[in-house]
Design an enzyme around this catalytic site. Structure first.
Site, short mmCIF file in Angstrom:
data_model
loop_
_atom_site.label_atom_id
_atom_site.label_comp_id
_atom_site.label_asym_id
_atom_site.label_seq_id
_atom_site.Cartn_x
_atom_site.Cartn_y
_atom_site.Cartn_z
N LYS A 128 103.46 17.35 -56.29
CA LYS A 128 102.27 18.21 -56.37
C LYS A 128 102.39 19.32 -55.34
O LYS A 128 103.15 19.23 -54.39
CB LYS A 128 101.00 17.38 -56.03
CG LYS A 128 100.63 16.31 -57.05
CD LYS A 128 100.03 16.89 -58.31
CE LYS A 128 99.90 15.85 -59.40
NZ LYS A 128 101.08 15.75 -60.27
N SER B 163 103.49 17.49 -65.45
CA SER B 163 102.32 17.95 -64.70
C SER B 163 102.62 19.18 -63.86
O SER B 163 101.72 19.81 -63.32
CB SER B 163 101.81 16.82 -63.80
OG SER B 163 102.66 16.65 -62.69
#
Lengths: 156, 421
Positions: A113, A76
């Site tokens: 993230k 990701s």
């Protein structure tokens, strides 16, 4: 052991020679220790310049007590150069700034993230194919577990 | 001089929660060796009335009803988290005594001009952020009072936000607070002493504080007298920066399954000797006696019971694993009886003395393996405990303890790191 008594301590029984080169050194307290022959050749001109060898630990870890390692699973964050299987060096002592890459806790799950401040709250950005961003609104609590300082992956 | 006692809240549970945030807000217990009884409880579990030391099988119904999550003790994780916490706290004072895995005293001499509550809040928030562990801080004039202040901080009896500074209370406020706390909550006053004190009409901490030290000494002991003085803010116990060398070293475990034969018992005893001998060498001591004991499960009334120990004096004090193992196994062979279901074995190294002050015996019966022991300790420090060990400790280890619900060793094994997606 009294001074002047020579006791070869701990020679392993039934051994041909010492396990380590220093084994066999006899230290008599109060007497100077001469472990090996003194080299009498030209003295090394480098002795005044000896420095500590570089340590990757010291380079990568700023606060030892607050630093943890985390393993990445999935792609990701490939856009940030963080790959599946990478080792992350995470420092909990640092306060996350805008656009810091962090370990965030979302529904009890660790996520790596980028945390971006937006008018609606905090946006947790991914940058990999098929991975959407997550908006954490002001009514939800965003738990930042730590700030990611380094991502380490093998190259060859 | 003010002393602070800093204590991790539900320490083992808090360590687990750092790496498994799903446990946050849920009832969690950590179980002792072999998943026996509760050794740490989250607040949610305490609220359900589960006491410290409750056996797991007794709370299984409650666990099903309330979704209690039980975990095996993950000592490698707790030890690493403890070291981190203690290291962070050491920045707050040059005088630190690490009292147990989750608590330490800090001497705050010279900090009189600081606001100690602010200083304590800084400790709390730094440990919370850096290590992830919530802690409470108690501040008072003596160690005994600071333990009590910590108790007040945990229960929010005086002061809020996890800090209680007794030095801020006026004499009347202090009396009123201590009158509400049972005497059994005082450091060193166990259940038996509490009952004896109650017989003398002493129920509250305040009553003990007002007791006459001389009478207490006569009726109880000098230790309880010291407690009374400490409760009156007269310091009797100092901060021990260096923990004194242990007087004896024990190593014992319950087995994962019952053990019947001598062979696995020998493996277990040899393994315990190796662990204890490593600690013995680390503190620079030698042992003059080895005690070995074995026993069946005393709670199984239907099964035949046997329990026996033997102390073996050594001709020459030693810290040689192989020599100590030989002595312990010699003793084990003498106390072992076939036909019993053994549940536990243990060894104790006793009569410890300094390695450096040794009286050599005239008839020295063995040669010290100092260099070999050094190599073993160094190799095991690098590659993990048990990498180099005596063959007596066995290979199959059918007796090792059960830790079926253990979380990963997140901070000490590369292959068990926490995962982020």
């Amino acid at each position: 052991m009294a001074c002047g008594v020579l006791t070869p301590r701990g020679q392993p029984a039934g051994h041909g020679g010492p396990v380590f080169p220093e084994a066999g050194v006899i230290h008599v307290p109060g007497c100077p220790l001469l472990a090996r022959p003194v080299p009498a050749g030209f003295p090394s001109p480098a002795t005044d310049y000896i420095e500590t060898r570089l340590s990757l630990d010291k380079h990568l870890i700023e606060h030892e007590d607050a630093t943890f390692f985390v393993r990445v699973q999935g792609n990701s964050m490939v856009g940030f150069g963080i790959h599946d299987g990478d080792l992350l060096v995470v420092d909990r002592s640092r306060d996350p700034g805008d656009r810091s890459v962090v370990i965030a806790v979302v529904d009890g799950q660790f996520m790596v993230k980028q945390a971006c401040r937006v008018p609606e709250g905090v946006l947790l950005r991914s940058s990999g194919p098929g991975h959407g961003d997550i908006l954490v609104g002001p009514e939800q609590e965003l738990a930042v577990w730590g700030v990611v300082r380094w991502a380490i992956h093998p190259v060859s | 001089m003010p002393i602070a006692l800093i204590d991790g809240n539900n320490f083992y549970v808090s360590c687990e929660r750092v790496f498994n945030p799903k446990l946050e807000g849920r009832p969690v217990v950590v179980l002792s060796n072999n998943d026996g009884c509760a050794v740490a409880r989250s607040n949610e579990v305490k609220a359900l009335g589960v006491k410290m030391g409750t056996p797991w099988f007794q709370m299984k119904d409650l666990a099903r009803q309330h979704g209690i999550i039980a975990l095996s003790s993950n000592y490698a994780l707790y030890a690493d988290m403890s070291n981190r916490m203690m290291s962070v706290l050491s920045q707050y004072s040059p005088d630190q005594e690490i009292y147990s895995i989750d608590e330490c005293f800090l001497g705050l001499d010279g900090f009189e001009n600081y606001d100690l509550v602010i200083h304590a809040q800084a400790m709390r928030s730094q440990v919370r952020q850096w290590v992830g562990i919530p802690v409470c801080v108690g501040i008072a004039e003596t160690k005994t009072l600071s333990k009590l202040a910590n108790h007040c901080a945990k229960k929010s009896l005086a002061g809020a936000d996890g800090v209680c500074d007794l030095t801020r209370l006026s004499e009347t406020e202090r009396s009123r607070l201590l009158a509400t706390i049972e005497v059994g909550d005082v450091w060193g006053i166990g259940p038996r002493l509490s009952r004896q004190l109650a017989d003398h009409g002493i129920h509250s901490v305040e009553a003990l504080r007002r007791a006459d030290p001389k009478t207490i000494r006569r009726e109880f002991s000098v230790v309880v007298e010291r407690t009374v003085l400490e409760l009156n803010a007269i310091p009797c116990l100092s901060i021990e920066n260096v923990s004194p060398a242990k007087q004896q070293i024990m190593s014992s475990r319950s087995f994962g399954n019952y053990v019947y034969d001598l062979a696995p018992l020998k493996e277990a005893v040899a393994t315990y000797v190796a662990l204890a001998a490593e600690k013995l060498r680390a503190q620079g001591s030698v042992a003059g006696m080895v005690q070995v004991y074995i026993r069946t499960n005393p709670h199984r009334e239907d099964a035949p019971q046997y329990s026996k120990g033997l102390t073996i004096p050594l001709p020459d004090p030693s810290n040689d694993t192989l020599y100590l193992t030989r002595a312990a196994l010699w003793g084990l062979r003498r106390i072992y009886r076939p036909g019993f279901a053994y549940q536990k074995a243990g060894i104790v190294l006793m009569n410890l003395s300094d390695t450096t002050n040794q009286q050599a015996s005239l008839f020295c019966t063995h040669r010290e393996n100092d260099r070999l022991m050094e190599v073993i300790d160094r190799a095991n420090a690098i590659w993990g405990r048990g990498t180099l060990r005596s063959a007596a400790t066995g290979v199959s280890k059918s007796w090792v303890m059960k830790r079926e619900k253990m979380s990963p060793q997140y901070t000490t094994h590369w292959e068990q790191l926490p995962i982020a997606i």
